[in-house]
Design a protein around this motif. Structure first.
Motif, PDB file in Angstrom:
ATOM      1  N   MET A   1       0.929   4.286  -2.730  1.00 52.41           N
ATOM      2  CA  MET A   1       0.746   5.697  -2.398  1.00 52.41           C
ATOM      3  C   MET A   1       1.842   6.553  -3.025  1.00 52.41           C
ATOM      4  SD  MET A   1       0.787   7.483   1.379  1.00 52.41           S
ATOM      5  CE  MET A   1       2.511   7.045   1.557  1.00 52.41           C
TER       6      MET A   1
ATOM      7  N   THR B   1       0.826  -1.218   0.000  1.00 46.50           N
ATOM      8  CA  THR B   1       0.000   0.000   0.000  1.00 46.50           C
ATOM      9  C   THR B   1       0.853   1.258   0.000  1.00 46.50           C
ATOM     10  OG1 THR B   1      -1.711  -1.195   1.227  1.00 46.50           O
ATOM     11  CG2 THR B   1      -1.853   1.219   1.199  1.00 46.50           C
ATOM     12  N   SER B   2       1.941   1.256   0.786  1.00 45.20           N
ATOM     13  CA  SER B   2       2.808   2.435   0.812  1.00 45.20           C
ATOM     14  C   SER B   2       3.458   2.666  -0.535  1.00 45.20           C
ATOM     15  CB  SER B   2       3.862   2.284   1.909  1.00 45.20           C
ATOM     16  OG  SER B   2       4.734   1.206   1.610  1.00 45.20           O
TER      17      SER B   2
END
Length: 808
Positions: free
Chosen positions: A254, A250-251
């Protein structure tokens, strides 16, 4: 597992793994400190440079050149011209936040080669001797002879820029707050992109830390899985490992989304920059074109003055019934520039057609009235009129006054002024908030201009004796039109009154009335006016002037109602003023026009009169400055037709029959009115001799600023800058005008401080209260207006002005 130490010195430099808050490296923090230091304030930078010069023992400026930081700084610099000529030596002058240059010092008296406003300029240095100034679409590449000289100029420019920004925040004729000056749009976009890139660097650092610590965590979890642990513990460790993997994915997503956003912002910023650059170039080109047109116009005017005079009228020149040639009118119209708004003739034609009755019994009267319309007696009424007539109905000029008034004032000096250099920065702003020199003014205040409405007060004297309210309405309508007759040549701006300024006009012994005006508000500027006549009427009004400069013309919109009450009948009339427009502000001959509608209502009888001021049209065959109107009773039935011009005369004709006519070319059906021969209601007085050199003042206007004893010390007659301007001492008047405005600003700041203090202490604070007027709700209209509360004339008899403010 809550916190993991970041790769940075110091025990407190840690980052939360769960919240992904980064701790930047020392190198990144140092780079950000340097960038913040580079963007420090201009004043601090300038002072630091001056301090460095003092420590290094730099020599002081040459003799005759003020030190940096003073209001004016002059000297030679080399300016880049083109690739053929390269750098050329030019004389630069820094004054009042403007940097101007000339080829030689002698050119300062007549020719400026260019000017940059430092308040919006960006100052940069390329090397030890070069300076780059950019503002809008204009850039100057300058070079000093030495590094020390370059430092002096840069210091002076930075200090002048900071001072210009402060002045822009404070400046305006009425101390209005201006919007703060910012950098150019290009620099702002670039700064935004740099900020976004910096934030993306921070996010990348976060991502690296998350990846590093996440990998270490997964290794630890994998090692735990190899140990012999109960089955339940192994399942929990496996679940934590899966969550850590999802968090790292997820990071990364992002960070990728942030990169996409930055790429999109960069692509759009390039597009915005191209659009903004195109708009800057167009605006610069427009300014240069208008300046060139103004120069050409001035040269043509000089050539025309030097050419021998030619006769205007020729044998084949058509003339009107009054004997005035049509050719001068065409010449006057030709002075309009291409921005003049033209109107179709049919668009402005009235919605009715007037036909004069052909009754044989009226033929003789028709002939007499027609002759009277071109110069006969103005009191030529029909037999059915019920207004008593005496020999002095219109003889404000015929009465023997008790005091001999002055008939002339000092002639207007011939001062030259570059109008464009002042007005180009005022487009779209409120005119009352622009500091203007007295060169644009006439030596009268707005309060005195309001009093000029009473020049034809005899119309109201006669209306007060009318028993027929419809005929009274005709005279009131003529009076409302007559107030514009003095504006046809008056293109100069009256002085903006100071808060608390008053003006009295005492004509009780001569004409039976007394008038008093007071400036009751400063923002918005508003003036209250009250007139009491011993001949049966009272007039009062509150006028707020709203004005906008649009580049090609100036619109002046009076806001507020005019009230007129007749004592005997109780008739109460209310109307409002129309819009005034000053054309050819930049190029051409100034001329003024009135346009719009005036709706006069008698609130007692509900009778109405609608006057239409037709805007000027070069292509129209109608009479210029035409005014038409219809007087109707409470049932809407028309009784009188009004016609004329607002700069000359007005006539009325009684309607004997009306019918619906055929449709016009626009498809509208017009009403045909059959009327008796017209009678003249009002005729403009001729201007005094040599009026063109006395601001085109009328006989009444020449007396308004005449010195009188016993007036209040806030009276406009005692205003020093206005008095100096009338005497022809314009330079002194400009200095005095600035002093008065600064005094008014200081008073306003003190009042605001007192209000703020009262609010902090929880006390009630009353704002400024006018001395002679107070706010009341009008019973007829329901509006809240300032009305006269009395006491002025009694105070004048006692000569007790101690309660009056010190504004001059």
């Amino acid at each position: 597992m809550g916190r993991v130490a970041a790769p940075c010195s110091g025990p407190s430099r840690i980052v939360s793994f769960l919240t992904a808050v980064p701790c930047l490296s020392c190198k990144q923090q140092q780079r950000r400190r340097r960038r913040h230091h580079h963007q420090s304030a201009a004043v601090d930078w300038g002072r630091r440079r001056m301090s460095e010069q003092g420590k290094s023992g730099a020599s002081t400026p040459a003799s005759g050149t003020p030190a940096p930081g003073s209001d004016t700084y002059k000297g030679w610099l080399f300016k880049w011209t083109n690739y053929i000529k390269g750098y050329q030596r030019r004389w630069f002058v820094l004054s009042n936040g403007l940097l101007s240059y000339y080829r030689t010092q002698a050119e300062m008296a007549h020719t400026c080669r260019g000017t940059i406003n430092l308040a919006t300029a960006h100052i940069d240095t390329e090397d030890s001797c070069n300076i780059v100034l950019s503002s809008g679409g204009r850039t100057y590449h300058l070079k000093a002879s030495t590094e020390v000289e370059r430092q002096r100029w840069v210091t002076a420019l930075e200090l002048a820029k900071a001072k210009a920004i402060r002045m822009m925040n404070d400046q305006s004729d009425d101390s209005a707050d201006e919007e703060p000056t910012s950098q150019s749009d290009h620099s702002e976009i670039q700064g935004t992109l740099k900020t976004l890139a910096s934030k993306l660097d921070d996010l990348s650092t976060c991502n690296d830390l998350i990846a590093k610590h996440g990998a270490a965590l997964q290794r630890s979890l994998s090692e735990l899985e190899t140990l012999r642990v109960p089955l339940e513990g192994g399942e929990k460790i496996k679940a934590v490992n899966e969550r850590a993997t999802l968090f790292r994915i997820t990071s990364n997503a992002m960070i990728n989304a942030c990169r996409d956003f930055l790429d999109l912002a960069e692509s759009h910023s390039r597009r915005w920059q191209r659009v903004l650059q195109h708009e800057r170039e167009q605006r610069t080109h427009l300014e240069e074109t208008i300046e060139q047109l103004a120069k050409q116009h001035n040269s043509l005017e000089r050539a025309w003055r030097e050419a021998p005079a030619h006769a205007v009228n020729t044998p084949d020149t058509p003339t009107t019934d009054t004997g005035v040639s049509e050719r001068p009118r065409k010449e006057e119209a030709s002075d309009e520039d291409e921005d003049t708004e033209y109107f179709d003739a049919m668009e402005d034609s009235p919605a009715f057609i007037t036909v004069t009755a052909t009754d044989p019994s009226q033929h003789r009267r028709s002939q007499s009235n027609l002759s009277g319309a071109s110069g006969g007696q103005p009191n030529d009424w029909n037999q059915e009129d019920n207004c008593s007539v005496s020999s002095n109905d219109y003889s404000g000029k015929e009465l023997q006054p008790h005091r001999k008034r002055r008939t002339q004032i000092p002639e207007k000096p011939n001062y030259s002024l570059n109008l464009w250099s002042i007005m180009k920065n005022c487009i779209g702003k409120e005119l009352s908030k622009i500091p203007m020199p007295v060169n644009f003014n006439e030596p009268l205040s707005m309060l005195q201009r309001l009093t000029e409405d009473l020049e034809y007060h005899e119309l109201l004297d006669k209306a007060a004796r009318c028993e027929n309210s419809l005929e009274q309405m005709c005279l009131v309508a003529a009076f409302s039109v007559s107030s514009y007759s003095t504006t046809v040549h008056r293109t100069a701006k009256p002085f903006n009154p100071l808060l608390g300024e008053t003006y009295e006009l005492d004509r009780l012994e001569e004409f039976g009335y007394r008038s008093l005006c007071e400036q009751v508000s400063h923002h918005p500027p508003a003036a209250a006016h009250h007139v009491m006549s011993q001949r049966g009427w009272t007039l009062w009004q509150e006028i707020t002037i709203a004005s906008k400069f649009r580049g090609k013309y100036l619109s002046i919109m009076p806001l507020g109602a005019i009230h007129l009450h007749f004592h005997a009948s109780g008739n109460h009339y209310v109307w409002r003023k129309v819009t005034s427009t000053v054309h050819n502000i930049i190029v051409g001959k100034l001329w003024i026009d009135q346009s719009g509608d005036i709706d006069i209502v008698n609130h007692r009888t509900k009778e109405t009169c609608q006057l239409k001021f037709s805007p000027y049209s070069y292509f129209s065959r109608e009479v210029p400055r035409k005014v038409t109107g219809v007087v109707k009773d409470s049932d809407g039935q028309a009784h009188y037709i009004l016609s004329g011009t607002w700069d000359d005369k007005m006539e009325s004709a009684k309607i004997v029959q009306s019918s619906r006519g055929s449709s016009s070319s626009e498809g509208k059906q017009k009403t045909v009115y059959q009327t008796l021969p017209p009678k003249q209601l009002w005729k403009k007085y001729p201007l005094p001799e040599n009026a063109e050199n006395m601001y085109y003042f009328s006989n009444l206007a020449l007396t308004l600023n005449e010195e009188e004893e016993g007036v209040c010390w806030t009276d406009s007659r005692l205003r020093p800058d206005q008095r100096l301007m009338e005497a022809g001492r314009w330079d002194e008047a400009n200095v005095e005008k600035q002093r008065l405005e600064e005094k008014q600003r200081a008073t306003r700041r003190r009042r605001e401080a007192e209000a703020s203090k009262a609010i902090d202490e929880g006390q009630d604070f009353e704002g400024y209260t006018p001395l002679w007027f107070h706010q009341r709700t009008d019973e007829m209209t329901g509006e809240t207006i300032f009305v006269y509360k009395g006491g002025y004339w009694e105070t004048k008899e006692r000569q007790d002005w101690n309660m009056c403010p010190d504004i001059f």
